[in-house]
Design a protein around this motif. Structure first.
Motif, PDB file in Angstrom:
ATOM      1  N   TRP A  59       0.820  -1.207   0.000  1.00 33.07           N
ATOM      2  CA  TRP A  59       0.000   0.000   0.000  1.00 33.07           C
ATOM      3  C   TRP A  59       0.858   1.263   0.000  1.00 33.07           C
ATOM      4  O   TRP A  59       0.411   2.319  -0.450  1.00 33.07           O
ATOM      5  N   LEU A  60       2.105   1.197   0.492  1.00 40.71           N
ATOM      6  CA  LEU A  60       2.956   2.378   0.503  1.00 40.71           C
ATOM      7  C   LEU A  60       3.292   2.832  -0.912  1.00 40.71           C
ATOM      8  O   LEU A  60       3.350   4.035  -1.198  1.00 40.71           O
ATOM      9  N   LEU A  61       3.514   1.889  -1.816  1.00 34.72           N
ATOM     10  CA  LEU A  61       3.876   2.232  -3.185  1.00 34.72           C
ATOM     11  C   LEU A  61       2.701   2.175  -4.152  1.00 34.72           C
ATOM     12  O   LEU A  61       2.799   2.677  -5.269  1.00 34.72           O
ATOM     13  N   MET A  62       1.615   1.569  -3.728  1.00 35.07           N
ATOM     14  CA  MET A  62       0.457   1.455  -4.614  1.00 35.07           C
ATOM     15  C   MET A  62      -0.799   2.046  -3.966  1.00 35.07           C
ATOM     16  O   MET A  62      -1.415   2.965  -4.515  1.00 35.07           O
ATOM     17  N   GLY A  63      -1.194   1.546  -2.827  1.00 30.36           N
ATOM     18  CA  GLY A  63      -2.417   2.011  -2.184  1.00 30.36           C
ATOM     19  C   GLY A  63      -2.385   3.471  -1.779  1.00 30.36           C
ATOM     20  O   GLY A  63      -3.316   4.233  -2.074  1.00 30.36           O
ATOM     21  N   LEU A  64      -1.325   3.896  -1.085  1.00 26.79           N
ATOM     22  CA  LEU A  64      -1.248   5.282  -0.610  1.00 26.79           C
ATOM     23  C   LEU A  64      -1.105   6.293  -1.745  1.00 26.79           C
ATOM     24  O   LEU A  64      -1.843   7.289  -1.776  1.00 26.79           O
ATOM     25  N   PRO A  65      -0.171   6.101  -2.695  1.00 24.66           N
ATOM     26  CA  PRO A  65      -0.123   7.044  -3.822  1.00 24.66           C
ATOM     27  C   PRO A  65      -1.445   7.121  -4.579  1.00 24.66           C
ATOM     28  O   PRO A  65      -1.859   8.203  -5.017  1.00 24.66           O
ATOM     29  N   ALA A 319      -8.846   2.624  -9.065  1.00 29.55           N
ATOM     30  CA  ALA A 319      -8.271   3.171  -7.823  1.00 29.55           C
ATOM     31  C   ALA A 319      -6.971   3.925  -8.085  1.00 29.55           C
ATOM     32  O   ALA A 319      -6.425   4.530  -7.174  1.00 29.55           O
ATOM     33  N   PHE A 320      -6.468   3.861  -9.316  1.00 26.32           N
ATOM     34  CA  PHE A 320      -5.224   4.543  -9.713  1.00 26.32           C
ATOM     35  C   PHE A 320      -4.047   4.133  -8.813  1.00 26.32           C
ATOM     36  O   PHE A 320      -3.198   4.946  -8.467  1.00 26.32           O
TER      37      PHE A 320
END
Length: 525
Positions: A59-65, A319-320
């Motif tokens: 999520w740090l590299l995919m979910g959060l951005p 979800a980009f």
């Protein structure tokens, strides 16, 4: 060579390194305790990087951005809450848990620590904690596999299911053969890769913009991504405009989850000494802060980068969550891009491996060992743990085949489950002498049930399930504890010895914790 060929070379190199570390760890793992907790010999750098990498996940590299790209700065409340929670966890939980788990019959899992801390001879507390770990970590492992499948979709244009299977197979392989040592050292390497990629990718993307300063205004007045009405996202840079108080509280509450995450807490238990938690705190929190800054700028820069390059499309148009992947793939030579993009694999695999190991340890240490009439030998226990790793991975894979939630959504549910069920109990176990077994069980079960019920209902859209779960678990734990019998004199005496050991060892870095623990048991310290 084609782009895909270069990517495959980069991935093979990365996978080979992970398997190599796994084999090296295999040669160092002779005992069951080594497989489960690396003989409590982690240095603070490895412990901090391992905790950070296993915590941040995909999520740090995919979910959060992705969330920052779509919504804006209001999503930063999660990051703020996480930073505060991580600092507090290292400050107040890490040194005390390291000392207390040594005194509490050398506990090597969180459920066993709860049982030994409260002297619960009924085994109900340990079994209940194990069941909660199995339930929520299954969702957590599933989120990692979902991220792995989407990684291969964005990077290779390949099938989701193939990516899922490849990531799962390699992660299971090095966890299977190397245990906790392999998981910790691969996490440290993976954390370093994640850090480097989150710094390099946004900087390189920024340098390609005609006017780099646009990143501080573009999203608020120009269309991008999901915004196509001609006005952009006016509230993008405002952390509070249009954001309810419950949303801010809910996002900040992510920080509470740290106190109950088994895959992070076991890193504290594996430290060489309680005193090293201080160094680990600065390494871990500093790493996290810089990584979150990188993820934030990835989203900000992405709003301009993809708008000014209309011929480039973000792979995930829902979800980009593939912004980072798409940037890295476009900006660099295919080999270098492949190496940069392994940061996502690093994030995914570091978290999955930690979770798989915690679940397998709980299955064997906290369930199998307490029902087995004849305790098997060291090799048998290790092989049983390895078999459990495979079994949990299969179940997580089945759930991930047809994902019906975002990566951040899956992680958020599991994070809340552990935070509410274990968080209050961990804090009380370490700092409240009066805590007893009925209070611990009641609070833990309440936290888990409330999270499941709240998160599955419409109330989950009002406020993050962590908030009611943590609060109600704490209230029930305190009320039931005060309404029932006090803990035995023996339990209180052990608490006092553990507290004293924690205070003494935290001040003396050269103190041998095992020797000190023996002296504490004898009343000599």
């Amino acid at each position: 060579m084609t782009e895909t060929t270069w990517f495959i070379i980069a991935i093979v190199l990365y996978m080979g390194l992970m398997l190599g570390i796994g084999y090296w760890s295999f040669t160092k793992t002779d005992k069951y305790d080594d497989y489960v907790l690396a003989g409590r010999g982690l240095n603070p750098f490895v412990a901090a990087m391992s905790a950070g990498a296993s915590d941040m996940s995909g999520w740090l590299l995919m979910g959060l951005p992705g969330a920052l790209f779509v919504t804006g700065f209001s999503e930063l409340w999660i990051a703020i809450g996480l930073l505060i929670g991580a600092w507090a966890n290292w400050k107040w939980i890490a040194p005390r848990l390291r000392a207390y788990s040594e005194v509490a019959n050398n506990s090597i899992t969180i459920p066993s620590f709860f049982e030994n801390r409260l002297n619960d001879r009924s085994r109900v507390l340990r079994i209940a904690a194990s069941v909660i770990i199995i339930i929520f970590f299954t969702f957590y492992v599933s989120s990692g596999m979902v991220a792995g499948g989407r990684y291969f979709e964005a990077t290779f244009g390949g099938a989701y299911i193939n990516g899922l299977l490849i990531v799962a197979a390699v992660t299971v392989a090095y966890t299977f053969i190397g245990g906790f040592l392999a998981v910790s050292y691969t996490d440290a390497v993976q954390g370093t890769i994640m850090f480097a990629a989150l710094i390099i990718v946004p900087i390189m993307a920024l340098l390609t913009l005609d006017n780099p300063s646009d990143i501080f205004s573009w999203a608020a007045s120009n269309d991008y991504g999901p915004y196509t009405e001609g006005v952009g996202n006016p509230g993008y840079f405002n952390m509070i405009a249009g954001v309810s108080a419950t949303a801010i509280i809910g996002n900040m509450a992510w920080g509470l989850g740290y106190f109950g995450q088994p895959h992070i807490l076991v890193r504290f238990m594996a430290l060489r000494s309680p005193a090293e938690a201080k160094q680990g705190r600065w390494i871990g929190v500093g790493w996290m802060f810089l990584c979150i800054v990188g993820a934030t700028f990835t989203a900000m820069i992405g709003t301009v980068y993809f708008s000014q390059n209309p011929d480039i499309a973000i792979t995930d148009q829902s979800a980009f969550e593939t912004i980072f992947l798409d940037m890295g793939r476009i900006l660099f030579h295919p080999l270098l891009a492949g190496l940069v993009l392994t940061a996502v694999l690093a994030a995914i695999m570091s978290t999955m491996s930690s979770q798989l190991l915690v679940v397998s340890s709980s299955l064997i240490e906290d369930l199998y060992k307490i029902v087995s009439k004849n305790l098997p030998g060291e090799k048998v226990l290790i092989n049983l743990s390895r078999s459990a790793v495979v079994a949990v991975a299969i179940i997580g894979g089945v759930l991930a085949v047809n994902p019906n939630d975002s990566i951040l959504g899956l992680v958020g549910f599991a994070w809340a489950g552990f935070g509410a069920a274990f968080g209050p109990l961990v804090i009380a176990s370490l700092y409240w002498k009066r805590l007893n077994v009925p209070g611990a069980i009641s609070g833990m079960v309440t936290g888990a049930v409330v999270v499941i019920a709240w998160g599955s209902s419409a109330a989950g859209d009002i406020i993050y399930e962590m908030v009611p779960g943590f609060i109600l678990a704490t209230i029930v734990m305190v009320v039931v504890t005060l309404a029932t019998k006090k803990p035995s004199d023996e339990t209180v005496e052990v608490f006092d010895r553990a507290s004293h050991l924690s205070d003494v060892s935290a001040k003396h870095e050269d103190l041998d914790i095992e020797t000190a623990a023996v002296k504490a048991d004898r009343g000599e310290l």
